[in-house]
Design a protein around this motif. Sequence first.
Motif, PDB file in Angstrom:
ATOM      1  N   ALA A 202      47.050 -79.216   0.377  1.00 37.70           N
ATOM      2  CA  ALA A 202      47.327 -78.910   1.781  1.00 37.70           C
ATOM      3  C   ALA A 202      47.401 -77.406   2.005  1.00 37.70           C
ATOM      4  N   ALA A 203      47.875 -76.655   1.003  1.00 32.74           N
ATOM      5  CA  ALA A 203      47.939 -75.199   1.140  1.00 32.74           C
ATOM      6  C   ALA A 203      46.550 -74.605   1.274  1.00 32.74           C
ATOM      7  N   VAL A 204      45.596 -75.104   0.511  1.00 28.18           N
ATOM      8  CA  VAL A 204      44.217 -74.598   0.602  1.00 28.18           C
ATOM      9  C   VAL A 204      43.597 -74.989   1.940  1.00 28.18           C
ATOM     10  N   ILE A 205      43.755 -76.265   2.321  1.00 26.96           N
ATOM     11  CA  ILE A 205      43.184 -76.732   3.587  1.00 26.96           C
ATOM     12  C   ILE A 205      43.818 -75.994   4.761  1.00 26.96           C
ATOM     13  N   ARG A 206      45.131 -75.750   4.685  1.00 20.37           N
ATOM     14  CA  ARG A 206      45.826 -75.047   5.766  1.00 20.37           C
ATOM     15  C   ARG A 206      45.252 -73.651   5.979  1.00 20.37           C
ATOM     16  N   GLU A 207      44.953 -72.945   4.890  1.00 20.73           N
ATOM     17  CA  GLU A 207      44.365 -71.606   4.995  1.00 20.73           C
ATOM     18  C   GLU A 207      43.024 -71.656   5.720  1.00 20.73           C
ATOM     19  N   ARG A 208      42.242 -72.688   5.427  1.00 19.30           N
ATOM     20  CA  ARG A 208      40.912 -72.787   6.039  1.00 19.30           C
ATOM     21  C   ARG A 208      41.000 -73.206   7.500  1.00 19.30           C
ATOM     22  N   GLU A 209      41.873 -74.173   7.827  1.00 21.46           N
ATOM     23  CA  GLU A 209      41.952 -74.667   9.201  1.00 21.46           C
ATOM     24  C   GLU A 209      42.584 -73.648  10.143  1.00 21.46           C
ATOM     25  N   ARG A 210      43.509 -72.850   9.638  1.00 23.29           N
ATOM     26  CA  ARG A 210      44.172 -71.855  10.484  1.00 23.29           C
ATOM     27  C   ARG A 210      43.439 -70.519  10.499  1.00 23.29           C
ATOM     28  N   GLY A 211      42.420 -70.375   9.683  1.00 22.39           N
ATOM     29  CA  GLY A 211      41.641 -69.145   9.680  1.00 22.39           C
ATOM     30  C   GLY A 211      42.241 -68.003   8.885  1.00 22.39           C
ATOM     31  N   VAL A 286      36.508 -79.374  -2.341  1.00 24.84           N
ATOM     32  CA  VAL A 286      35.435 -80.328  -2.048  1.00 24.84           C
ATOM     33  C   VAL A 286      35.552 -80.843  -0.614  1.00 24.84           C
ATOM     34  N   ALA A 287      36.795 -81.062  -0.157  1.00 22.72           N
ATOM     35  CA  ALA A 287      37.022 -81.589   1.189  1.00 22.72           C
ATOM     36  C   ALA A 287      36.855 -80.494   2.235  1.00 22.72           C
ATOM     37  N   ASN A 288      36.448 -80.912   3.426  1.00 26.82           N
ATOM     38  CA  ASN A 288      36.266 -79.966   4.526  1.00 26.82           C
ATOM     39  C   ASN A 288      37.414 -79.995   5.519  1.00 26.82           C
ATOM     40  N   SER A 289      38.276 -80.992   5.443  1.00 25.35           N
ATOM     41  CA  SER A 289      39.389 -81.123   6.386  1.00 25.35           C
ATOM     42  C   SER A 289      40.523 -81.864   5.704  1.00 25.35           C
ATOM     43  N   GLN A 379      32.710 -69.104   3.021  1.00 27.80           N
ATOM     44  CA  GLN A 379      33.534 -68.640   4.144  1.00 27.80           C
ATOM     45  C   GLN A 379      33.139 -67.231   4.579  1.00 27.80           C
ATOM     46  N   SER A 380      32.773 -66.403   3.580  1.00 25.52           N
ATOM     47  CA  SER A 380      32.427 -65.019   3.920  1.00 25.52           C
ATOM     48  C   SER A 380      31.012 -64.914   4.488  1.00 25.52           C
TER      49      SER A 380
END
Length: 380
Positions: A202-211, A286-289, A379-380
């Motif tokens: 969730a920490a990794v996904i949170r970084e991606r979803e919140r930008g 691997v997951a996107n969301s 991401q970059s």
Amino acid sequence: MAASPLVRWFINVYRLGLKEMIALARDPVLLGLMIFSFTFSIYSVAHGVRTEVRNAAIAVVDGDGSQLSRRIVEALQPPYFLKPQLIDRSAVDVGLDRGLFTFVLDLPPGLQSDLSAGREPTIGLAVDATAMTQAGVGTTYISNIVDREITAFLEQSSTVSLVPVEVVIRAYFNPNLDSTWFMSVMQVVENVTILSIILVGAAVIRERERGTIEHLLVMPITASEIAVAKIWANGLIILIAVFLSLHYVVQMLLGVPILGSIPLFLGSAAIYLFATTSMGVLLATVANSMPQFAMMAIPCFVVMNLLSGATTPLESMPQFFQVAMKALPSTHFVAASQAVLYRGAGIDIIWPQMMLMAGQGSIFLALALHRFRAMLARQS
């Protein structure tokens, strides 16, 4: 004097780990899940999930009406069984079909006289096996009770003057055979698997979803520093929660004695957390969301918990599953935890499991870092 690259790497990992702890403290959902998992969840499972027979409904068809049959009925006592109900043989099928009884003991006519004459009468036991665990254990209970009462009756009537063999049962590590002792500790172990994967993923996904991952990319830090920071920070939080849960919930609230070294258990748990948090990072790359991550994580920790040996012995599984599960760290962590917490084993006993967990964790970490770098590049 400028710090060396290695020192700078550790400093960055430390500071990013502190950021992870602050982020978790500000996330009420994940924080509440962790508190619930190591408090109420353990207490409710320890008291609510029973592997032994407790208050089972039993009926007796007393076709003999003798002193021996009454003695057998009186021996079926709480807390294992509810007060036996005397029913007619015609009511057996109806009672089992309606779920009124779990066990029906059928004592045939002439039971006492047949035994006194040296004959071998047949005693029937009908069991509702929809509750499989209770049915299996309860059948053993009833068989032992009937055997004990028949033997005692024959000895009193001088039919059996000498019993050549006496079986003495001694239960080690859990002398009262109380499932609370087993379920509470194993629930702690299983929650470690679940939360370690969920929190770091969730920490990794949170970084991606919140930008916020873009903010990290413009800083002079590497992918390994970001990933390792998430691993050590979330792992340390869970390790502290495990210690508090063992002390305050398992030992103090539930009264379960811990025979082994808690520091040794925490040491093996730290190695296991290294492996499972690395697995969580791997799944999150691997997951996107978050929904995708959940759909991937749930099968992983369900299989790891159910087939790790915590619920059923590994030796009772098919050979394929025995070999396959040894490739996952949960099997070795369960074996080490049971050895330390139940049997008081030392590091000389569990060091093979610790080495295997460390090796498997290194593989997961290498894969996670590879995937994490690829994710950051996208991401970059």
